[in-house]
Design a protein around this motif. Structure first.
Motif, mmCIF file in Angstrom:
data_model
loop_
_atom_site.group_PDB
_atom_site.id
_atom_site.type_symbol
_atom_site.label_atom_id
_atom_site.label_comp_id
_atom_site.label_asym_id
_atom_site.label_seq_id
_atom_site.Cartn_x
_atom_site.Cartn_y
_atom_site.Cartn_z
ATOM 1 N N GLY A 135 0.797 -1.212 0.000
ATOM 2 C CA GLY A 135 0.000 0.000 0.000
ATOM 3 C C GLY A 135 0.827 1.258 0.000
ATOM 4 O O GLY A 135 2.059 1.225 -0.162
ATOM 5 N N THR A 136 0.154 2.368 0.193
ATOM 6 C CA THR A 136 0.793 3.674 0.256
ATOM 7 C C THR A 136 0.090 4.523 1.301
ATOM 8 O O THR A 136 -1.115 4.361 1.543
ATOM 9 C CB THR A 136 0.741 4.385 -1.114
ATOM 10 O OG1 THR A 136 1.318 5.685 -1.008
ATOM 11 C CG2 THR A 136 -0.704 4.546 -1.579
ATOM 12 N N VAL A 137 0.853 5.395 1.936
ATOM 13 C CA VAL A 137 0.286 6.316 2.915
ATOM 14 C C VAL A 137 1.104 7.593 2.884
ATOM 15 O O VAL A 137 2.320 7.564 2.676
ATOM 16 C CB VAL A 137 0.283 5.704 4.334
ATOM 17 C CG1 VAL A 137 1.691 5.426 4.826
ATOM 18 C CG2 VAL A 137 -0.466 6.589 5.314
ATOM 19 N N THR A 138 0.423 8.719 3.043
ATOM 20 C CA THR A 138 1.082 10.018 3.099
ATOM 21 C C THR A 138 0.796 10.646 4.447
ATOM 22 O O THR A 138 -0.368 10.723 4.870
ATOM 23 C CB THR A 138 0.580 10.947 1.981
ATOM 24 O OG1 THR A 138 0.874 10.350 0.716
ATOM 25 C CG2 THR A 138 1.252 12.309 2.069
ATOM 26 N N SER B 25 7.544 4.135 -5.124
ATOM 27 C CA SER B 25 6.359 3.410 -5.592
ATOM 28 C C SER B 25 6.293 2.050 -4.925
ATOM 29 O O SER B 25 7.289 1.539 -4.393
ATOM 30 C CB SER B 25 6.397 3.219 -7.114
ATOM 31 O OG SER B 25 7.484 2.379 -7.480
ATOM 32 N N VAL B 26 5.103 1.428 -4.985
ATOM 33 C CA VAL B 26 4.942 0.064 -4.500
ATOM 34 C C VAL B 26 5.797 -0.882 -5.335
ATOM 35 O O VAL B 26 6.402 -1.827 -4.809
ATOM 36 C CB VAL B 26 3.460 -0.349 -4.543
ATOM 37 C CG1 VAL B 26 3.305 -1.849 -4.255
ATOM 38 C CG2 VAL B 26 2.645 0.456 -3.541
ATOM 39 N N LYS C 65 17.874 5.879 -6.585
ATOM 40 C CA LYS C 65 16.896 5.018 -7.261
ATOM 41 C C LYS C 65 15.626 4.829 -6.444
ATOM 42 O O LYS C 65 14.780 4.006 -6.800
ATOM 43 C CB LYS C 65 17.493 3.649 -7.614
ATOM 44 C CG LYS C 65 18.693 3.718 -8.539
ATOM 45 C CD LYS C 65 19.175 2.323 -8.908
ATOM 46 C CE LYS C 65 20.398 2.419 -9.827
ATOM 47 N NZ LYS C 65 20.880 1.066 -10.238
ATOM 48 N N ASP C 66 15.487 5.589 -5.372
ATOM 49 C CA ASP C 66 14.276 5.457 -4.558
ATOM 50 C C ASP C 66 13.638 6.819 -4.275
ATOM 51 O O ASP C 66 12.692 6.907 -3.519
ATOM 52 C CB ASP C 66 14.596 4.752 -3.234
ATOM 53 C CG ASP C 66 13.346 4.165 -2.594
ATOM 54 O OD1 ASP C 66 12.592 3.480 -3.313
ATOM 55 O OD2 ASP C 66 13.122 4.405 -1.394
#
Length: 802
Positions: free
Chosen positions: A195-198, A271-272, A335-336
């Motif tokens: 997932g993702t979270v901000t 990104s995931v 790269k991240d």
């Protein structure tokens, strides 16, 4: 006894699950004090005897991206308080910072039964074990042993539960310390959660997105999600609806006592998909032991750059604990970073360069030039992608301070110039110079650019900003001269105008002459020179007039002259230190104690440096570690080499240890010996460099990097060693063409002449003082071999001391 970094590894009797802790190679260090809680925070934040400058207790790799850490309730920058129960383990952290911290995303919580509400599953702890690459703790509420060890972008956990049909792993996507803006997650039946979270908040206040993938070594027997207080059994997706929503996932397992649950995860700021790539490449197997051994081997190589012999166990423990802290931030996220950076060098968590330029980068220029090169190239990438390079840069976000982009000064300029004069290769210097030029010509405060000093009301802390801008200009001029930029002379001239803020009439404790705020009409604003001011000033940032009246790293002869000459300068500085008017535990005063050398009293430098070092220990610091800046100060002081960062000069003081092997980044070794060093034998009686007498209390970078032997004879009484030697040159040496560490004979001769003139400028007494004035680089030298410049002498009346 000879020591390497492994003294940091623990083997506490009650926690022996890490197999490598039983290896004979480590057993010899178990008689040393444990490193446990050297970074723990106390019940009221960082102010506790156990605090190590607010550093993170969890493990990482040197400059690694991920930094798992136990989390507790309450507001701390690291998320951890040693005296409170643990509710989970976060994956991202900042270390040694003040001002609000950052991160706190993606909290893992092992538990028996299921509790997702905040404060409902906190556990007391025991048998806590910490080392640079491994952490373990017993969660006594559930009788769960939790262990974690990292790679650069991933972490692998080993949770040993008691036998249970109701073992749970809860993932809280947001941050209890920050405001969750938005996010979503997906669960797969095999236990994979992505997932993702901000989240927002912290020092910069900018939103920081994070993307993750977590996998488990066994298939769960049930799973679900939660949104605030609502559980959704069997749900495979969840997302926040509004800001500050708490959302996450849970997995349920049937577990026997002898069957640990492994969890491996990666967190990306891109990104995931990138997180999944990190997980596949860095953690292809379920190998906790192998990952831990690899992490320890990585730290062995990193901390092995400096080997010490002798000293007390506490001194050795302090040294390696703090050396480890110098290798946490900034973080290499090449790269991240955001997609726009592609594969360009990308170093994050510059929190802030105002702290680290003074010590950290110079330390790394000795033992890890790859780190320096990577950061300067990262500045270039940020300039190309973002259009500017901020002093602070956290979680891919810059700016956010009250002065729009800086804490104090344009300090990437200092880091760039420091790398330039030390000839760090692999850097596009023209591209780096574009950053320096942008700051000098467009980003310094407008009245400073016009006049060479900032007036009251133009920005927060105009006096301290003026002094830092002046040093930025001096560094910029060095780079510009080496690259034959037309702005060089103008920047050099502007760097000398800081003394417009020196008020010779201001008096404090019997001494006259201090830097003071000036209004736009040139009138002075009277302030108490002893008054300490905070981040917002109004005149000084994190300091006072007493503190900042010793800050002109490029102009020490002028500074000493304004104090009344060397003798008066020494008297006043000793008074300031005795009366505790100098906060040598904070960045503005990092260099102050070395000014004794410029004033001809290296004995007093060694004395006060040893006094200052008493504020440091594995469990204490005089303040926040500030991204390793404080730890770097200690490490450099302990080995007896301290930089005037931005130049190629290193000051000397008596080393703490009888023998130091400094394994340099170029493959050579400088052995520093002081066989009779002790708490009382701290004055240098004599010194040799490679067998030849050394009668000055400073070295150039190239002399250090040549390797060899630096040997000290120490005394328990003050000596006159190096008191009549030339002080360090103040016009920084230029980067010469080619890779030779040698120096053209003409340059040697001119250097000698300049040093003699500088020495003469310090020898006056009575009614007038000789001071030096830079009037430009030598036009007769070609091929980039410009030396520190021609100087002329001029008479000047000293300030009056009451």
């Amino acid at each position: 006894m000879h020591l390497n970094f492994k003294l940091l590894l623990l083997s506490l009797c009650a926690c022996t699950s890490l197999a490598l802790a039983a290896e004979p190679k480590l057993a010899q260090w178990r008689d040393l004090p444990p490193w446990l809680r050297s970074s723990a925070e106390g019940p009221v934040g960082d102010a506790t005897p156990l605090a190590g400058g607010g550093t993170v207790i969890g493990p990482s790799l040197p400059f690694g991206s991920i930094h798992p850490c136990p989390n507790t309730q309450g507001k701390t920058n690291t998320g951890y308080n040693a005296y409170k129960p643990i509710f989970g383990f976060g994956q991202l952290s900042v270390s040694g910072t003040s001002g609000g911290g950052a991160y706190g995303h993606v909290i893992l919580s092992p538990q028996i039964g299921l509790a997702t509400a905040a404060g409902s599953h906190d556990s007391e702890k025991s048998n806590e074990v910490a080392s640079p690459g491994y952490y373990a703790v017993k969660l006594t509420r559930y009788d769960i042993l939790a262990e974690v060890t990292p790679t650069h972008h991933t972490a692998i956990y080993r949770f040993t539960f008691p036998s249970s049909e109701d073992a749970h792993l809860v993932l809280d996507a947001g941050s209890p310390r920050r405001s969750t803006d938005s996010g979503e997650l997906t669960i797969q039946p095999d236990g994979t959660i992505s997932g993702t979270v901000t989240v927002s908040g912290g020092w910069l206040g900018k939103p920081i997105p994070a993307y993750w993938v977590m996998q488990t070594s066994r298939r769960p027997i049930a799973f679900g999600t939660f949104l605030n207080d609502t559980l959704s059994a069997g749900a495979e997706r969840e997302k926040s609806v509004k800001p500050k929503d708490r959302f996450g996932a849970y997995l349920r397992f049937s577990i026997k006592a002898d069957e640990p649950l492994l969890v491996k995860g990666a967190v990306s700021l891109r990104s995931v998909e990138q997180a999944k790539k990190w997980l596949d490449t860095e953690q292809p197997k379920w190998d906790f032991e192998g990952t831990a051994k690899s992490a320890m081997a990585t730290w062995d190589r990193a901390l092995g750059a400096i080997e010490i012999s002798g000293g007390t166990p506490l001194q050795r423990q302090t040294f390696y604990t703090l050396l480890m802290h110098t290798m946490i931030m900034p973080r290499d996220r090449t790269k991240d970073g955001p997609v726009a950076f592609g594969d360009m060098p990308y170093w994050d968590d510059q929190y802030t360069t105002w702290d680290t330029w003074r010590t950290l980068f110079s330390l790394m220029s000795l033992i890890n030039t790859d780190m320096v090169r990577g950061n300067v190239n990262s500045y270039i990438a940020r300039h190309q992608v973002l259009g500017r390079v901020d002093d602070a840069f956290v979680g891919g976000a810059g700016g956010g301070t009250s002065n729009a982009h800086r804490q104090g000064g344009d300090n990437p300029t200092n880091v760039i110039t420091d790398a330039y004069v030390k000839r760090i290769d692999g850097i596009d210097w023209k591209a780096a110079a574009a950053i320096v030029k942008q700051d000098a010509e467009n980003r310094r405060e407008a009245t400073y650019r016009a006049n060479g000093w900032s007036a009251l009301g133009t920005l927060n802390s105009p006096v301290s900003h003026t002094l830092e801008f002046a040093y930025n200009d001096a560094c910029a001029a060095v780079l510009a001269r080496g690259l034959k930029m037309p702005e060089a002379d103008a920047w050099a001239a502007r760097s000398k105008r800081w003394d417009h803020l020196w008020n010779p009439e201001t008096e404090s404790q019997g001494f006259r002459g201090f830097v003071q705020p000036r209004k736009s009409g040139n009138s002075w604003l009277a302030t108490d020179p002893t008054s300490m001011q905070n981040w917002t000033g109004p005149a000084f940032q994190e300091g006072s007039a007493w503190i900042y009246s010793y800050f002109a790293p490029h102009d020490h002869p002028r500074l000493i002259a304004l104090h009344g000459g060397p003798k008066a300068f020494v008297t006043r500085l000793e008074h300031a230190l005795t009366k505790k008017l100098i906060d040598y535990g904070n960045e503005p005063s990092f260099l102050t104690l070395r000014l004794f050398i410029d004033a001809g009293r290296p004995d007093l430098c060694s004395y006060w440096v040893r006094r200052a070092m008493n504020w440091y220990g594995p469990f204490k610091m005089p303040g926040d570690d500030d991204s390793g800046a404080m730890s770097s100060w200690y490490v450099l002081s302990a080995i007896g080499l301290f930089p005037n960062a931005g130049s190629d000069i290193f000051y000397l003081n008596s080393p703490t240890f009888p023998k130091v092997a400094l394994h340099l980044a170029n493959g050579r070794t400088l052995t520093i010996s002081a066989p009779d060093t002790s708490a009382t034998n701290l004055y240098i009686a004599s010194a040799t460099l490679n067998g030849k007498p050394l009668d000055r209390a400073w070295l150039r970078y190239e002399e250090i990097m040549a390797g060899g032997k630096l040997e000290f004879t120490l005394s328990d009484k003050p000596t006159n060693w190096a008191q009549n030697a030339p002080p360090p040159p103040m016009e920084f040496s230029q980067r010469r063409t080619g890779r030779s560490t040698g120096c053209h004979p003409t340059i040697h001769s001119l250097t000698f002449v300049v040093d003699c003139l500088l020495a003469l400028s310090h020898s006056g007494s009575g009614g007038s003082q000789w001071t030096t004035q830079d009037i430009g680089a030598n036009p007769k030298l070609t091929k980039g071999e410009s030396v520190r410049g021609w100087f002329r002498l001029k008479r000047q009346k000293p300030p009056v001391k009451k």
